[in-house]
Every structure is written in C-alpha cells, then in structure tokens.
Write a protein that holds these residues in place. Sequence first.
Motif, PDB file in Angstrom:
ATOM      1  N   VAL A  33      46.745  37.567  31.551  1.00 36.33           N
ATOM      2  CA  VAL A  33      46.324  37.926  32.891  1.00 36.33           C
ATOM      3  C   VAL A  33      45.788  39.355  32.768  1.00 36.33           C
ATOM      4  O   VAL A  33      46.438  40.206  32.152  1.00 36.33           O
ATOM      5  CB  VAL A  33      47.519  37.869  33.874  1.00 36.33           C
ATOM      6  CG1 VAL A  33      47.120  38.413  35.236  1.00 36.33           C
ATOM      7  CG2 VAL A  33      48.059  36.447  33.987  1.00 36.33           C
ATOM      8  N   ILE A  36      44.662  44.650  35.353  1.00 35.90           N
ATOM      9  CA  ILE A  36      44.426  45.039  36.745  1.00 35.90           C
ATOM     10  C   ILE A  36      45.084  44.062  37.731  1.00 35.90           C
ATOM     11  O   ILE A  36      45.363  44.407  38.873  1.00 35.90           O
ATOM     12  CB  ILE A  36      42.914  45.183  37.021  1.00 35.90           C
ATOM     13  CG1 ILE A  36      42.678  45.895  38.334  1.00 35.90           C
ATOM     14  CG2 ILE A  36      42.217  43.838  36.983  1.00 35.90           C
ATOM     15  CD1 ILE A  36      41.248  46.315  38.561  1.00 35.90           C
ATOM     16  N   ASP A  37      45.373  42.841  37.284  1.00 31.02           N
ATOM     17  CA  ASP A  37      45.938  41.796  38.145  1.00 31.02           C
ATOM     18  C   ASP A  37      47.404  41.468  37.872  1.00 31.02           C
ATOM     19  O   ASP A  37      47.997  40.679  38.605  1.00 31.02           O
ATOM     20  CB  ASP A  37      45.134  40.497  37.974  1.00 31.02           C
ATOM     21  CG  ASP A  37      43.678  40.656  38.363  1.00 31.02           C
ATOM     22  OD1 ASP A  37      43.394  41.383  39.334  1.00 31.02           O
ATOM     23  OD2 ASP A  37      42.818  40.053  37.694  1.00 31.02           O
ATOM     24  N   ASN A  38      48.004  42.029  36.823  1.00 30.60           N
ATOM     25  CA  ASN A  38      49.313  41.522  36.416  1.00 30.60           C
ATOM     26  C   ASN A  38      50.523  42.158  37.102  1.00 30.60           C
ATOM     27  O   ASN A  38      51.611  41.604  37.077  1.00 30.60           O
ATOM     28  CB  ASN A  38      49.475  41.559  34.894  1.00 30.60           C
ATOM     29  CG  ASN A  38      49.566  42.954  34.307  1.00 30.60           C
ATOM     30  OD1 ASN A  38      49.684  43.947  35.014  1.00 30.60           O
ATOM     31  ND2 ASN A  38      49.497  43.026  32.993  1.00 30.60           N
ATOM     32  N   ARG A  64      35.000  36.627  38.137  1.00 30.90           N
ATOM     33  CA  ARG A  64      34.835  36.860  36.707  1.00 30.90           C
ATOM     34  C   ARG A  64      34.358  35.597  36.025  1.00 30.90           C
ATOM     35  O   ARG A  64      34.692  34.496  36.446  1.00 30.90           O
ATOM     36  CB  ARG A  64      36.177  37.294  36.097  1.00 30.90           C
ATOM     37  CG  ARG A  64      36.667  38.593  36.664  1.00 30.90           C
ATOM     38  CD  ARG A  64      37.906  39.040  35.909  1.00 30.90           C
ATOM     39  NE  ARG A  64      38.385  40.278  36.461  1.00 30.90           N
ATOM     40  CZ  ARG A  64      39.442  40.390  37.236  1.00 30.90           C
ATOM     41  NH1 ARG A  64      40.159  39.349  37.520  1.00 30.90           N
ATOM     42  NH2 ARG A  64      39.810  41.552  37.702  1.00 30.90           N
ATOM     43  N   ARG A  68      39.649  30.842  35.395  1.00 33.31           N
ATOM     44  CA  ARG A  68      40.337  31.215  36.639  1.00 33.31           C
ATOM     45  C   ARG A  68      41.704  30.529  36.635  1.00 33.31           C
ATOM     46  O   ARG A  68      41.807  29.334  36.377  1.00 33.31           O
ATOM     47  CB  ARG A  68      39.521  30.769  37.832  1.00 33.31           C
ATOM     48  CG  ARG A  68      40.170  31.133  39.138  1.00 33.31           C
ATOM     49  CD  ARG A  68      39.268  30.783  40.280  1.00 33.31           C
ATOM     50  NE  ARG A  68      39.999  31.001  41.517  1.00 33.31           N
ATOM     51  CZ  ARG A  68      39.428  31.232  42.655  1.00 33.31           C
ATOM     52  NH1 ARG A  68      38.125  31.258  42.752  1.00 33.31           N
ATOM     53  NH2 ARG A  68      40.140  31.422  43.734  1.00 33.31           N
TER      54      ARG A  68
END
Length: 76
Positions: A33, A36-38, A64, A68
């Motif tokens: 992941v 920036i998203d984890n 992105r 996904r």
Amino acid sequence: MGTPLRLVREHQNDDDARAVAVWTQDGTKLGYVPRIDNQPLTKVMDAGLALRAVVGSDGPDRPRPDIRVEVTLPLA
C-alpha cells in the motif's frame, strides 16, 4: 475485479515503519500500500481489527495507473 487479497502488516520493514504488504490468496506478493495511504490502515490493523481487501474496479476516477485495492472494515 473483487478477487480477495490479504493485507499483511510489516512492523519490521526497514523502509517504512507503517508498511502494509498486499498478497494474493495463493501467496503472491503484489507489493505495498503506498506510504501516503497506509497510515489509516496501520492504525486499524495495529488495534487488532481485521480489514477485508479485494481487487478494485477500474473506473474513470482511478487516481493511479497501478492495481486498485478496495479495503473495508467488516462490522460484526
């Protein structure tokens, strides 16, 4: 689309203390992941809650060009 995935918390990852690896059910590691998203995921996982992850749909809002992953927190 909708294929189940496994999220694995990697506490000892030298590159990212909040690393979350993404694996297929048959044991193929797809990657991680994005850093920036984890953070929200690690907070939930570190609290002992199980997340459900599946391969997400391909839509026009896709930010992105990579895979996904849709993650949900199943309620009891």
